[in-house]
Write an enzyme that holds these catalytic residues in place. Sequence first.
Site, short mmCIF file in Angstrom:
data_model
loop_
_atom_site.label_atom_id
_atom_site.label_comp_id
_atom_site.label_asym_id
_atom_site.label_seq_id
_atom_site.Cartn_x
_atom_site.Cartn_y
_atom_site.Cartn_z
N GLU A 87 0.87 -1.18 0.00
CA GLU A 87 0.00 0.00 0.00
C GLU A 87 0.91 1.22 0.00
OE1 GLU A 87 -3.00 -0.32 -0.57
OE2 GLU A 87 -3.47 -2.37 0.01
N CYS B 141 -1.56 9.37 2.20
CA CYS B 141 -1.09 8.92 0.89
C CYS B 141 -2.14 9.11 -0.19
CB CYS B 141 -0.68 7.44 0.97
SG CYS B 141 -2.01 6.33 1.49
#
Length: 521
Positions: A222, A256
Site C-alpha cells: 500500500e 497517501c
Amino acid sequence: MATIPPLKYTSSGSIPTIVDGLRATFHSQKTKPIEFRLGQLRKLYWSLKDNEDALIAACQHDIGKGTFEAHVMEIDWCTNDILFVCKNLEKWAKDEKAPDIPLSIAALTPKIRKDPLGCVLVIGAYNFPVQLAVGPLIGAIAAGNTAVLKPSENAPSVAAVVQRIIESALDSTCYGVIQGGVPETTALLDQKWDKIFYTGGAVVGTIIAKKAAETLTPVTLELGGRNPAIVTKNANARLAARRLLWGKITNAGQVCLSQNYTLVDKEILPAFVAEMRLAMTEFFPNGVKASEDYGRIINARQWTRLKNLLDGSNGEILMGGEMDEGERFFAPTLIQVHDFHDSLIMEESFGPLMPIFAVDDLDHAIRIAGEVHETPLGLYPFGTKKETDRILRELRSGGASVNDAFFHGSIPTLAFGGVGDSGQGTYRGRASFDCFSHRRSITTTPGWVEKLIAIRYPPYKGKLAKIRKMNELKPNFDREGKVKFSLVTYLLTLGTRGVMGGLTRIAVIILGMYHASNSQT
C-alpha cells in the site's frame, strides 16, 4: 491520566526464534478454528477500548492528532472493523460452490476453500499509526494466520501502546510485536514469510518487494502517488474548494490518498481560489495554528523536507505558508505553479502543500495528469457527469472519488489498494480476509464415477472423438468476430445472457399474467 509505556526495541538476534515459534504454532492448527479467531478478535476489541485514552494521548504526542481524528480515523475505525469482521467471518470462511462447472463433472463437487496463508508479517506506517497497523492485523487474524506486527518507529508512543494492546489481549504463541528501526526490519525481512503486508513509501516498498522475491513471498504493498484532482469549468467551485481543502488538512496532509496537485480550468480558477480562502476561515475561525483539530508534521526531518520542497518551487503562495519548526507546524499552503514540471507537482509532498495549475480545458488536464503519473493511488475529478466519466475512463488510478477528496478511502468496508507503482493488492472489510487467505480449489472424485471417467486412461486410440464431442465448446461468433443470431438461443434466453436469465424472465412473465388474471376476476 493515560500512561504511555516506553518503547523498547526488540533484539535483532531474537527475531528468528520468535518467527520460528509463530510458524510452529501455525503448523499446530491452533489458529484455524473459526471460534479461536473470533475469540482473539473479540479480545483485541476490548483491549483497544481499554486503551483508548492512551492511544489518544500517544497520537497527540507523536503527530499532533486531535481527539476527533484519533477516534474516527484510528480507534473507532479498528473497533468497528473488528465488529464487522466478527459478524461476517463465518459466512466468509465457508466453502464456496465453484461457479461455471459443467454438468459432466458436477459429481466431483468442485469447491473453493479459504485457507490461511501461514505466518505473515505486517509493517505499519506512521501517518495513521493505529489504523495502518491494527487494520491489516485484523484481516490476518480473521483468515487464520499467525502474525508479526511491526509498528512504525516514527510514531514511538503509539507503537508502544499498540504493543501493550496486542500483548495483553492476544495469544502470544500466535501473534507477536517486533519494535525497531532499519536493523530490526532488515532482520525481519531475512525470515521466510507466507505474506508480507507493507504500508509506506515506494522506495522502501521496492526494497521489500525485491527481498520478498528472493523467496517468492507474496506481498501486498500500500504505497502512494502523485494523485491528481481535476476541477473543470463546470464544477461547483465552493464544493470543490471545501472538499479538497479537507483532503489536505486531514492529518496535516500526511495522507497517501490526498491530492498531490489540482488542475483547475482557467475559467473557474479565480472562484476556486476565493472559495479556498473562504473555506479556510470557516474551518479555522481562530487560525489554523491555534486549532486543536489540526495536526503536526511527524518529525523534524519530514518538516524540513516539506520546507525545502516549498522553497524549491517557482510557484506563488496564494494562501498559508506559515511555519514553526519548533512545533513542527506547517500551515495548509495554496501555491499556484506555472509549470507542471514544478517540483510540487512532480514529487509526492505527503503534507499540507496544495499546488494548483491552470489548464486550458479538460483535454489539457487529462494530458498533464497522465504525464505526471500514469498510475496514482487516487483520482479526484470535479465537474459534470459527462466530464467526470471521461476522466475516469481515460485516466487510471488505484481508486477514485468523484466530486470529493479521497472519500472512497474513508469507507472501512470498501476494498482499498493501488495499481501499478502505487501499490498492489487490496484490503479492508471482506477484502482484508481475502488478502490473507488462499482460495484453494478442491474436487472429490467418488468411486462410482470410475466408468464415466475411464476415457482419460490410455490407450487413447478411438477416444479423442468421443472426448471432444463431450468437452469441445462451439463459438457463437464468426471469423469476423460478429455474434451469430440463433433463434433457439434467443428463445431459451429471452434476450438475456444465459438460460437462467431466460428462465427468470419466463417466471416473471408468468407471475405477471397470473396477477393480472386474478385482478380481473
